[in-house]
Design an enzyme around this catalytic site. Structure first.
Site, PDB file in Angstrom:
ATOM      1  N   LYS A 214       0.835  -1.209   0.000  1.00 20.62           N
ATOM      2  CA  LYS A 214       0.000   0.000   0.000  1.00 20.62           C
ATOM      3  C   LYS A 214       0.868   1.255   0.000  1.00 20.62           C
ATOM      4  CE  LYS A 214      -1.814   2.742   3.176  1.00 20.62           C
ATOM      5  NZ  LYS A 214      -2.010   4.057   2.557  1.00 20.62           N
ATOM      6  N   GLU A 288      10.711   0.394   9.670  1.00 20.52           N
ATOM      7  CA  GLU A 288      11.625   1.523   9.402  1.00 20.52           C
ATOM      8  C   GLU A 288      10.858   2.766   9.818  1.00 20.52           C
ATOM      9  OE1 GLU A 288      14.606   1.168   8.354  1.00 20.52           O
ATOM     10  OE2 GLU A 288      14.708  -0.653   7.147  1.00 20.52           O
ATOM     11  N   CYS A 322      13.559  10.584   6.460  1.00 17.60           N
ATOM     12  CA  CYS A 322      13.567  10.032   7.822  1.00 17.60           C
ATOM     13  C   CYS A 322      14.951  10.149   8.451  1.00 17.60           C
ATOM     14  CB  CYS A 322      13.130   8.586   7.792  1.00 17.60           C
ATOM     15  SG  CYS A 322      13.993   7.652   6.526  1.00 17.60           S
TER      16      CYS A 322
HETATM   17  P1  NAP Z   1       2.599   7.483   8.614  1.00 16.50           P
HETATM   18  O1  NAP Z   1       1.476   8.361   8.924  1.00 16.50           O
HETATM   19  O2  NAP Z   1       3.080   6.535   9.648  1.00 16.50           O
HETATM   20  O3  NAP Z   1       2.177   6.685   7.301  1.00 16.50           O
HETATM   21  C1  NAP Z   1       2.982   5.711   6.696  1.00 16.50           C
HETATM   22  C2  NAP Z   1       2.097   4.762   5.961  1.00 16.50           C
HETATM   23  O4  NAP Z   1       1.283   4.052   6.895  1.00 16.50           O
HETATM   24  C3  NAP Z   1       1.130   5.423   5.000  1.00 16.50           C
HETATM   25  O5  NAP Z   1       0.964   4.608   3.870  1.00 16.50           O
HETATM   26  C4  NAP Z   1      -0.129   5.474   5.835  1.00 16.50           C
HETATM   27  O6  NAP Z   1      -1.296   5.588   5.075  1.00 16.50           O
HETATM   28  C5  NAP Z   1      -0.077   4.158   6.541  1.00 16.50           C
HETATM   29  N1  NAP Z   1      -0.878   4.057   7.766  1.00 16.50           N
HETATM   30  C6  NAP Z   1      -1.447   5.042   8.492  1.00 16.50           C
HETATM   31  N2  NAP Z   1      -2.091   4.512   9.557  1.00 16.50           N
HETATM   32  C7  NAP Z   1      -1.911   3.169   9.492  1.00 16.50           C
HETATM   33  C8  NAP Z   1      -2.311   2.074  10.321  1.00 16.50           C
HETATM   34  N3  NAP Z   1      -3.023   2.251  11.425  1.00 16.50           N
HETATM   35  N4  NAP Z   1      -1.935   0.829   9.966  1.00 16.50           N
HETATM   36  C9  NAP Z   1      -1.196   0.620   8.866  1.00 16.50           C
HETATM   37  N5  NAP Z   1      -0.799   1.610   8.039  1.00 16.50           N
HETATM   38  C10 NAP Z   1      -1.143   2.880   8.360  1.00 16.50           C
HETATM   39  O7  NAP Z   1       3.880   8.244   8.173  1.00 16.50           O
HETATM   40  P2  NAP Z   1       3.961   9.375   7.081  1.00 16.50           P
HETATM   41  O8  NAP Z   1       3.498  10.617   7.724  1.00 16.50           O
HETATM   42  O9  NAP Z   1       3.315   8.958   5.830  1.00 16.50           O
HETATM   43  O10 NAP Z   1       5.522   9.388   6.791  1.00 16.50           O
HETATM   44  C11 NAP Z   1       6.416  10.119   7.561  1.00 16.50           C
HETATM   45  C12 NAP Z   1       7.087   9.257   8.601  1.00 16.50           C
HETATM   46  O11 NAP Z   1       7.737   8.139   8.014  1.00 16.50           O
HETATM   47  C13 NAP Z   1       8.150   9.976   9.347  1.00 16.50           C
HETATM   48  O12 NAP Z   1       8.010   9.752  10.707  1.00 16.50           O
HETATM   49  C14 NAP Z   1       9.445   9.374   8.833  1.00 16.50           C
HETATM   50  O13 NAP Z   1      10.509   9.449   9.681  1.00 16.50           O
HETATM   51  C15 NAP Z   1       9.034   7.995   8.528  1.00 16.50           C
HETATM   52  N6  NAP Z   1       9.897   7.404   7.504  1.00 16.50           N
HETATM   53  C16 NAP Z   1      10.823   6.475   7.884  1.00 16.50           C
HETATM   54  C17 NAP Z   1      11.667   5.888   6.956  1.00 16.50           C
HETATM   55  C18 NAP Z   1      12.692   4.871   7.356  1.00 16.50           C
HETATM   56  O14 NAP Z   1      13.268   4.226   6.497  1.00 16.50           O
HETATM   57  N7  NAP Z   1      12.963   4.681   8.620  1.00 16.50           N
HETATM   58  C19 NAP Z   1      11.559   6.252   5.614  1.00 16.50           C
HETATM   59  C20 NAP Z   1      10.615   7.213   5.255  1.00 16.50           C
HETATM   60  C21 NAP Z   1       9.770   7.768   6.218  1.00 16.50           C
HETATM   61  P3  NAP Z   1      -1.858   7.062   4.722  1.00 16.50           P
HETATM   62  O15 NAP Z   1      -0.871   7.718   3.875  1.00 16.50           O
HETATM   63  O16 NAP Z   1      -3.088   6.743   3.978  1.00 16.50           O
HETATM   64  O17 NAP Z   1      -2.076   7.745   6.020  1.00 16.50           O
END
Ligand code: NAP
Ligand code: MG
Length: 509
Positions: A214, A288, A322
């Site tokens: 997804k 991650e 990130c």
């Molecule tokens: P997020 O809100 O956690 O969303 C990530 C993904 O999870 C999206 O596809 C989101 O869908 C989905 N999601 C939301 N709620 C969920 C649930 N309850 N169960 C399963 N999936 C769910 O994060 P983001 O705001 O998109 O991304 C930013 C974050 O990602 C930052 O904290 C960043 O540090 C982290 N990040 C980490 C890495 C790494 O390699 N460590 C790489 C990139 C980003 P929706 O988009 O539809 O909400």
């Protein structure tokens, strides 16, 4: 290439040094004046469709609910396309297709045959690189030079690298044999939509698994365009299924009983929700999550090079990384000089149209994310840190934020502790190596760090003592598919990339 018009911005044209002021070096004069270029927008056709369906069992399929949601260009706020919203019932259909493909075709296929498909995907991504770069920039807001020169080539590189592993799995764990897990469920964020997808899909396929993935709600276009690449590559139906949607869709992907493993990239907050809901199951997991990296500059560092690394680490890609170097720890003796150089440098960062080839800092991915950045920056001002912002002019439409540097920051400030995920740098100082290590490690996260020093022994000491999955030395944000990436502490567990990342998609026998 656009012709330079050599117009100076009015506000700075008046700020020339008077006789009474100390003379500026020629370098400072160059950096102090922003030359304006004619617009140089990328104009090729990204071949977008007005509506994107789910990619299930090798076909584009309408969602069972008939529901779609709009996706916009964050730089213009204009709608680009409608995206299918997958319900748990669609996710279930995708898992059934993936399990059938695993049992009947993919799980049984010799590695050398699987490798041919993965090579084909890599080459097709290269063939369509320009389209993908433009689509990525339009939907995500990142500058075209980033998507063109980094995201798309690196996504292809991940497929090439893992294609090479597919027929060599007997060497991945010497003395042991390794088998695929079955169907894996994957959820990815919006900051590197295509690249994160490549990081997830390529090792899974090389190992012989099938996938249900997804993309993030705001950036689904390149993921669904990738479905077109899979069709062109002739990948057997069901091997990869792409289900767009919101958080509820993500939860359905993570919790499906057929998922032998789940791989998640996103926020620590959502990672914890997933881990709680999967506690007690036998699903393999990799996470991650977020980061609050320290970029550490010692007084013997090459300062101009360090300033470029700092800028690359936090301002390019709008800080939507990130592993962004969002905390700068600088040794006291050079703090003033580094801060002055940094301000001089960010003054000339070009902020604006992400499709323009000269743009350095593009659009913030969503209105919601812009709101989070503003709220945290306001907290920094309220808590007493000193804010410097680039004097650039922001476009009237779209979600943009000025490159910002906070000085006089202390460890207790929210801007020093919380992930901002925007072009905002917090500067702290230190005196000794031990103090630098203590401050860098004083965070719940541990994804990455940077060290800038002339001394090799100090680099080695720091890389051992820093609790971070990646430590860059005298550089920042460098990636390679052969190199494992992943976190310590609340930045997650498991690795992506390299032999270690591949092993996370298999079981050892
Ligand atoms: P997020 O809100 O956690 O969303 C990530 C993904 O999870 C999206 O596809 C989101 O869908 C989905 N999601 C939301 N709620 C969920 C649930 N309850 N169960 C399963 N999936 C769910 O994060 P983001 O705001 O998109 O991304 C930013 C974050 O990602 C930052 O904290 C960043 O540090 C982290 N990040 C980490 C890495 C790494 O390699 N460590 C790489 C990139 C980003 P929706 O988009 O539809 O909400
Ligand atoms: Mg979200």
């Amino acid at each position: 290439m656009a012709a330079k018009t050599h117009k100076r911005q009015n506000s700075r044209a008046t700020a020339r040094p008077s006789v009474a002021q100390p003379r500026k070096s020629s370098r400072e004069l160059i950096f102090g004046d922003l030359w304006e270029f004619d617009p140089a927008p990328e104009t090729a056709d990204p071949k977008l469709k007005p509506r994107y369906d789910l990619f299930i069992n090798g076909e584009f399929t309408a969602p069972k609910s008939g529901k779609y949601f709009p996706t916009i260009n964050p730089a213009t706020e204009q709608k680009i396309a409608d995206i299918a919203l997958a319900s748990p019932a669609d996710v279930d259909t995708a898992y059934q297709a993936a399990q059938r493909a695993f049992d009947s075709v993919w799980g049984k296929m010799p590695g050398r045959e699987r490798g041919k498909y993965i090579y084909r995907i890599a080459r097709l991504l290269q063939d369509h690189a320009r389209e993908f770069a433009i689509a990525e920039t339009m939907n995500g807001g990142k500058p075209i030079k980033e998507s063109r020169d980094f995201d798309v080539p690196m996504a292809a590189a991940h497929f090439f690298y893992h294609a090479g592993w597919a027929d060599k799995l007997e060497y991945v764990a010497p003395g042991r044999s390794v088998k695929p897990l079955g169907v894996v469920g994957q959820v990815i964020p919006w900051n590197f939509p295509l690249l994160m997808m490549a990081w997830k899909i390529a090792p899974a396929l090389a190992m012989g698994n099938c996938v249900v993935i997804k993309p993030a709600e705001t950036t689904s276009i390149t993921a669904l365009k990738f479905g077109e690449i899979l069709q062109e590559a002739g990948l057997p139906p069901g091997v990869v299924n792409i289900v767009s949607g919101a958080g509820e869709t993500g939860a359905a992907v993570m919790n499906h009983p057929l998922a032998a493993k789940v791989a998640f990239t996103g926020s620590t907050e959502v990672g914890k929700i997933i881990m709680r809901s999967l506690a007690g199951t036998d699903k393999k997991m990799t996470m991650e999550l977020g980061g609050k990296a320290a970029n550490i500059v010692f007084d013997d560092a090459p300062l101009d090079q360090a300033v470029e690394g700092i800028v690359n680490g936090i301002f390019f890609n709008q800080g939507h990384v990130c592993c962004a170097g969002s905390r700068l720890l600088v040794q006291e003796g050079v703090a003033e000089a580094v801060l002055a150089k940094l301000k001089n440098r960010i003054k000339v960062l070009r902020v604006g149209d992400p499709l323009d080839k000269n743009t350095d800092v593009g659009a913030i991915n969503s209105k919601e994310q812009l709101g989070k950045i503003r709220e945290l920056v306001d907290s920094g001002v309220k808590e007493g840190a000193e804010l410097y912002q680039s004097p650039c002019r922001l476009p009237a439409k779209g979600f943009f934020f000025k490159p910002s540097v906070f000085s006089n920051v202390t460890m207790s400030h929210r801007i020093a502790r919380e992930e901002i995920f925007g072009p905002v740098l917090s500067v702290l100082t230190f005196r000794t190596v031990d103090e630098a290590i203590e401050k860098a490690n004083n965070t719940p996260y541990g994804l990455s760090a940077g060290v800038w020093t002339d001394k090799g022994s100090r680099i080695l000491k720091m890389s051992v003592e820093l609790k971070a999955g990646v430590v860059w030395a005298n550089t920042y944000n460098k990636f390679d598919p052969t190199s494992p990436f992943g976190g310590y502490k609340e930045s997650g567990f498991g690795r992506e990339g390299g032999r270690q990342g591949l092993l996370d998609y298999g079981k050892l026998i």
